[in-house]
Scaffold this motif. Structure first.
Motif, PDB file in Angstrom:
ATOM      1  N   GLU A 290       0.830  -1.211   0.000  1.00 32.35           N
ATOM      2  CA  GLU A 290       0.000   0.000   0.000  1.00 32.35           C
ATOM      3  C   GLU A 290       0.858   1.252   0.000  1.00 32.35           C
ATOM      4  O   GLU A 290       0.533   2.255  -0.641  1.00 32.35           O
ATOM      5  N   ASN A 293       2.007   1.727  -3.469  1.00 31.68           N
ATOM      6  CA  ASN A 293       0.925   2.209  -4.317  1.00 31.68           C
ATOM      7  C   ASN A 293       0.661   3.695  -4.088  1.00 31.68           C
ATOM      8  O   ASN A 293       0.403   4.454  -5.036  1.00 31.68           O
ATOM      9  N   THR A 294       0.738   4.120  -2.804  1.00 35.80           N
ATOM     10  CA  THR A 294       0.542   5.546  -2.491  1.00 35.80           C
ATOM     11  C   THR A 294       1.614   6.398  -3.163  1.00 35.80           C
ATOM     12  O   THR A 294       1.319   7.444  -3.772  1.00 35.80           O
ATOM     13  N   TYR A 296       3.347   5.613  -5.772  1.00 34.27           N
ATOM     14  CA  TYR A 296       3.149   5.557  -7.227  1.00 34.27           C
ATOM     15  C   TYR A 296       2.015   6.480  -7.659  1.00 34.27           C
ATOM     16  O   TYR A 296       2.128   7.217  -8.649  1.00 34.27           O
ATOM     17  N   GLN A 297       0.928   6.470  -6.901  1.00 33.85           N
ATOM     18  CA  GLN A 297      -0.204   7.333  -7.237  1.00 33.85           C
ATOM     19  C   GLN A 297       0.157   8.808  -7.106  1.00 33.85           C
ATOM     20  O   GLN A 297      -0.436   9.662  -7.785  1.00 33.85           O
ATOM     21  N   ASN A 298       1.155   9.101  -6.260  1.00 38.41           N
ATOM     22  CA  ASN A 298       1.601  10.485  -6.079  1.00 38.41           C
ATOM     23  C   ASN A 298       2.683  10.887  -7.080  1.00 38.41           C
ATOM     24  O   ASN A 298       3.306  11.938  -6.933  1.00 38.41           O
ATOM     25  N   ARG A 304       6.452   1.709  -8.638  1.00 38.36           N
ATOM     26  CA  ARG A 304       5.189   1.138  -9.071  1.00 38.36           C
ATOM     27  C   ARG A 304       5.137  -0.349  -8.717  1.00 38.36           C
ATOM     28  O   ARG A 304       6.044  -1.108  -9.040  1.00 38.36           O
ATOM     29  N   LEU A 339      -6.855  -4.678 -12.960  1.00 38.56           N
ATOM     30  CA  LEU A 339      -5.868  -3.680 -13.379  1.00 38.56           C
ATOM     31  C   LEU A 339      -5.391  -3.938 -14.813  1.00 38.56           C
ATOM     32  O   LEU A 339      -5.253  -3.010 -15.614  1.00 38.56           O
ATOM     33  N   GLU A 344      -3.256  -1.702 -17.399  1.00 35.97           N
ATOM     34  CA  GLU A 344      -2.102  -1.667 -16.504  1.00 35.97           C
ATOM     35  C   GLU A 344      -1.353  -2.995 -16.702  1.00 35.97           C
ATOM     36  O   GLU A 344      -1.476  -3.936 -15.927  1.00 35.97           O
TER      37      GLU A 344
END
Length: 897
Positions: A290, A293-294, A296-298, A304, A339, A344
């Motif tokens: 997680e 993922n945070t 990567y999302q930022n 990733r 995904l 993805e």
């Protein structure tokens, strides 16, 4: 490239066509018919031994292969499996390792592709385990491990002598040194890697600008990976995660931007948790994913999550076991598909992904595990046949599904596992080059054999040995991947031990001798081990054959002699071996001689332990078996001797020997000894022992907690006592149990059908005339209670006892009451499907011959096995082949619990 559509459809059809699944299993002559007539095989035409011989009609090891296709190309390269093999000398009852290491091995490959660990850069020349071709180098490379350790220690000494800031990578190859320590897979190695990482940090702070000492992502990844493989479990995983946090702190401080954490090091930490065996491992692994993922999302594309991230998190769940873990792994798989469908592509599941999830189901222990695992296998075939080449089932996939069936213990599990193997072989045979990853091997055969060993299906032991014979023949015909090993033989021996067939013990003993002969002949992978010997001893112990206990002891004696004459530790006699032999003597029916022999074996154990064999030390189970031998002996002095042994156990425990502490089983066996003795005052003594247990339990000693068997044994003591008010005292104990359960809801002391039967038995054999009327009332009161319980039911023994109650307690001249009660009981017995010969015999003793004929209606000499199946559907009859009882052919077999 899309697979050939014709070939793809054939694969999918072949897997799903179970109806004609045996069509490809043509007779191939893999096994010569000589096995059926060879006197050395233990079989002959003598009908007296037909019950345990492998007959030509049922023994068909060639059912697994079409010989012409399977043996057609024995030069095919051995498949490089995606999971590491375990020791061949493992316990057949132990858990299979299918899929356990797939995430770890794929992760190492991943690190190389990411550039975090390029083995070509860091592998030392002196670490090579391959033998050099030039003879002049033989001495130099004779001991790579010792050479590596010498080099490591030498480098450590040199580093300690160099001032901080002056380390020259040309003299001290820091990266190579870190990697070499990491490869030791130890706490010491991981600590040294972290120390070298700290030294590199110190060198940078001191201004050392050599490239070889500059901090790098690779250094941090090696440190994390070293802790992951250190064997330190949760502590190792915590150290790995701490290193990642430290690296991230350096990066976000702006001090060294090139130390930006990558997907590789995050995955290395997740792998550390997956390998830790910590109960919290899956939770920590998901938290790190997680975090990735945070980031990567930022906008941090360097962290990733990828399919290796997901695979390793699922691996952590798979190792934790339980239904929740399997469901969570399945959800992660479904999320990966979601995904991927959103383009993805980095999250595309592959074969390893599915193998890990199937393995999670195999270890879940839930009722639907095997079906869920096979559903995933079908899904893999479906996706592959439609062009998804990354999701191709392989031998690991099939092995994991088969393992799920082996662990399920559901009815028909072994047949389904066997069919899966046949399906896999059929696919392999359809095109051995394209389907080389479905090439069967020893491990998948062993898994199916183990499934047969655990099965209660008819001829399960014969089926297991069929596979053993087929494996041996295929190996002799040039298939190196399918060689029987010690595990194979041990599992087949175990199957015979559990089969209940007459002669099964002899068959197990013969297989052991075959193993020993082949091992002496040079087949080192067939060396019998402790589990092998114990399986044979167990087979003899369970056989009930005359002289079985003595033969079991002889096997044990041979085992001890071989070890004393230079045998290795993997066949070292243990307490378990001795306890199994003791159990054989206890159940041998040998009376006083068997009990006395048990005491001699106990003395033998102490002698071996005193001479240095720490693996042989009498424990509570040992003493319990000796007490049980006395309890079953029928000797008048048995209860007194059992009490003396208990007293000795208490003495040993009080002086510090915690391994011989008496437990509930000890006391229960002692009570049983008194119950069987028939001595005057035996029931009173049994009640006193129950009171002693209760006092100790209430004082905090939970190991001697009275349980259902305890109370039932005391009731049985009263039933056999013949004393006044015996039936009333038996009922009082039942009432006491009911009250205890209603207060505590403790299932361990909940009365069951055996308890009720014991009370009714006490009534049936009431000898004092003044007690008979009350005993009759107690019997019917107890019967009514039993039939009203939701999870209990009257069985054949219940109806036999109640008919005895009518026969013994109702006046013979009161024919009307005797017939009314007896006919009612018999009709209820017919309705419940429990009629057997004992019920018929007791019915005949209770009513007149004319009344008996009117009730049975099928002739006065009719046996239960010839009566309507509705009457006998829950009855077990003596098998013509097996030495034990079998269920009525019309009885539906139920799942074992």
């Amino acid at each position: 490239m899309i697979p050939n559509k014709k070939h793809a459809n054939a694969n999918f059809h072949n897997y799903h066509s179970r109806e004609d699944s045996d069509s490809f299993l043509s007779a191939s002559g893999i096994v010569s018919s000589s096995i059926y007539s060879d006197p050395s095989s233990g079989c002959s035409d003598d009908k007296t031994v037909h019950s345990y011989c492998l007959t030509q009609s049922s023994f068909k090891p060639d059912r697994y292969f079409n010989n012409s296709t399977f043996l057609g190309d024995s030069r095919l390269a051995v498949h490089r499996y995606e999971t590491s093999s375990e020791s061949e000398d493992r316990d057949p009852e132990s858990e299979s390792s299918w899929g356990d290491d797939v995430a770890e091995k794929s992760f190492l490959d991943y690190l190389e592709t990411q550039g975090d660990l390029k083995r070509s850069e860091v592998t030392l020349e002196s670490e090579s385990n391959s033998k050099p071709s030039n003879p002049q180098f033989k001495t130099k490379f004779s001991s790579p491990k010792s050479k590596r350790k010498e080099w490591l220690l030498r480098m450590n000494r040199k580093i300690s002598e160099i001032p901080v800031g002056d380390l020259d990578p040309n003299d001290i190859p820091l990266n190579a040194l870190m990697n070499a320590w990491a490869k030791t897979k130890s706490n010491e190695g991981a600590s040294m890697v972290e120390m070298l990482l700290n030294r590199a940090q110190a060198e940078v702070r001191a201004g050392n600008n050599h490239d070889g000492v500059q901090l790098s992502t690779k250094m941090y990844t090696m440190a994390v990976d070293a802790w992951a493989k250190s064997g330190e479990g949760e502590n190792g995983a915590k150290r790995a995660e701490a290193i990642l946090h430290h690296m991230n702190k350096i990066y976000i401080s702006g001090y060294q931007y090139h130390l930006k954490p990558t997907t590789g090091i995050f995955n290395a930490v997740i792998n550390a948790w997956a390998r830790s065996n910590s109960a919290n491992a899956p939770k920590h692994a998901e938290e790190i994913m997680e975090w990735m993922n945070t980031l990567y999302q930022n906008g941090n594309a360097d962290v990733r999550p990828d399919k290796y991230t997901f695979n390793t998190v699922m691996h952590a769940w798979a190792k934790s076991g339980g239904k929740e873990a399997a469901v969570r792994a399945q959800k992660i798989l479904d999320h990966m598909h979601h995904l991927y469908e959103q383009n993805e592509f980095w999250a595309k599941p592959d074969t390893i992904t599915y193998n890990v999830v199937i393995n999670a189901w195999a270890k879940s222990g839930c009722d639907s595990a095997a079906n869920e695992a096979e559903t995933l296998l079908r899904r893999m075939h479906f996706l592959y046949d439609r062009g998804n080449l990354d999701i191709k089932p392989n031998v690991v996939t099939y092995g994991a599904v088969i393992d799920a069936y082996a662990k399920s213990l559901e009815v028909g599990a072994a047949s389904k596992a066997d069919q899966l193997l046949a399906n896999m072989i059929k696919l392999y045979q359809s095109d051995p080059k394209i389907n080389v990853d479905l090439r069967p091997n020893t491990f998948i055969f062993n898994t199916v054999i183990n499934c047969w060993a655990k099965s209660e299906e008819e001829d399960s032991a014969s089926k297991a040995e069929e596979m053993l014979v087929a494996m041996g023949t295929l190996y002799q015909n040039g298939i190196p991947d399918i060689k029987p090993d010690a595990f194979t033989y041990t599992a087949v021996i175990d199957a015979w031990a559990k089969s209940g067939y007459q002669g099964a013990a002899s068959r197990a003993d013969k297989l052991l001798k075959e193993m020993e002969s082949k091992y002496i002949g040079g087949e080192t992978d067939l060396k019998p081990n402790t589990f092998t010997y114990n399986a044979v001893i167990n087979a003899l112990a369970k056989s009930g054959e005359a002289g079985a206990a003595g033969r079991a002891e002889q096997v044990l004696q041979n085992m001890v002699n071989r070890y004393n004459n230079g045998g290795s530790n993997d066949a070292k006699p243990t307490t378990i071996n001795f306890n199994t032999v003791l159990d054989a003597w206890a159940k041998s029916g040998g009376g006083t001689a068997a009990a006395e022999r048990s005491e001699k074996i106990l003395e033998w154990m102490y002698e071996l332990h005193g001479s240095g064999n720490v693996e042989v030390q009498p424990d509570t189970i040992t003493f319990n078996a000796v007490i049980d031998a006395w309890a079953r002996s029928g000797d008048k002095k048995a209860p007194v001797r059992a009490e003396q042994i208990l007293h000795y156990m208490n003495q040993l425990y009080s002086t510090g020997n915690k391994g011989v502490k008496p437990d509930s089983y000890t006391y229960n066996t002692l009570i049983n000894s008194w119950a069987k003795s028939g001595d005057k005052g035996a029931a009173k003594r049994a009640s006193e022992i129950l009171s002693e247990m209760q006092l100790k339990y209430e004082g905090g000693d939970t190991s001697v907690k009275p349980n259902t068997r305890t109370y039932t044994s005391v009731i049985d003591a009263w039933a056999k006592s013949g004393e006044s008010m015996a039936a009333k005292k038996a009922e009082q104990i039942l009432i006491r149990m009911q009250a205890l359960y209603e207060r505590s809801f403790d299932d361990e002391s909940k009365p069951n059908s055996h308890t009720a039967n014991a009370v009714m038995n006490a009534c049936a054999f009431t000898k004092i005339d003044a007690d008979k009327s009350e005993a009759l009332s107690i019997a019917f009161r107890t019967f009514d209670w039993l039939t009203k319980q939701e999870r209990l039911e009257a069985d054949a023994y219940t109806f036999t006892i109640m008919l005895s109650v009518c026969s013994n307690l109702l006046p013979r001249q009161d024919r009307e009451s005797r017939y009314a009660h007896a006919s009612n009981l018999f009709m209820r017995c017919c309705d419940s499907g429990h009629v057997n010969d004992f019920v018929l015999r007791k019915l005949r003793q209770t009513v007149t011959e004319e009344e008996y004929m009117s009730l049975v209606r099928y002739g006065s000499n009719m046996t239960a096995s010839k009566l309507p199946r509705q009457w006998t559907r829950n009855t077990r009859f003596k098998s013509r082949i097996k030495g034990t009882y079998r269920a009525s052919s019309n009885q539906t077999r139920r799942k074992r619990h």
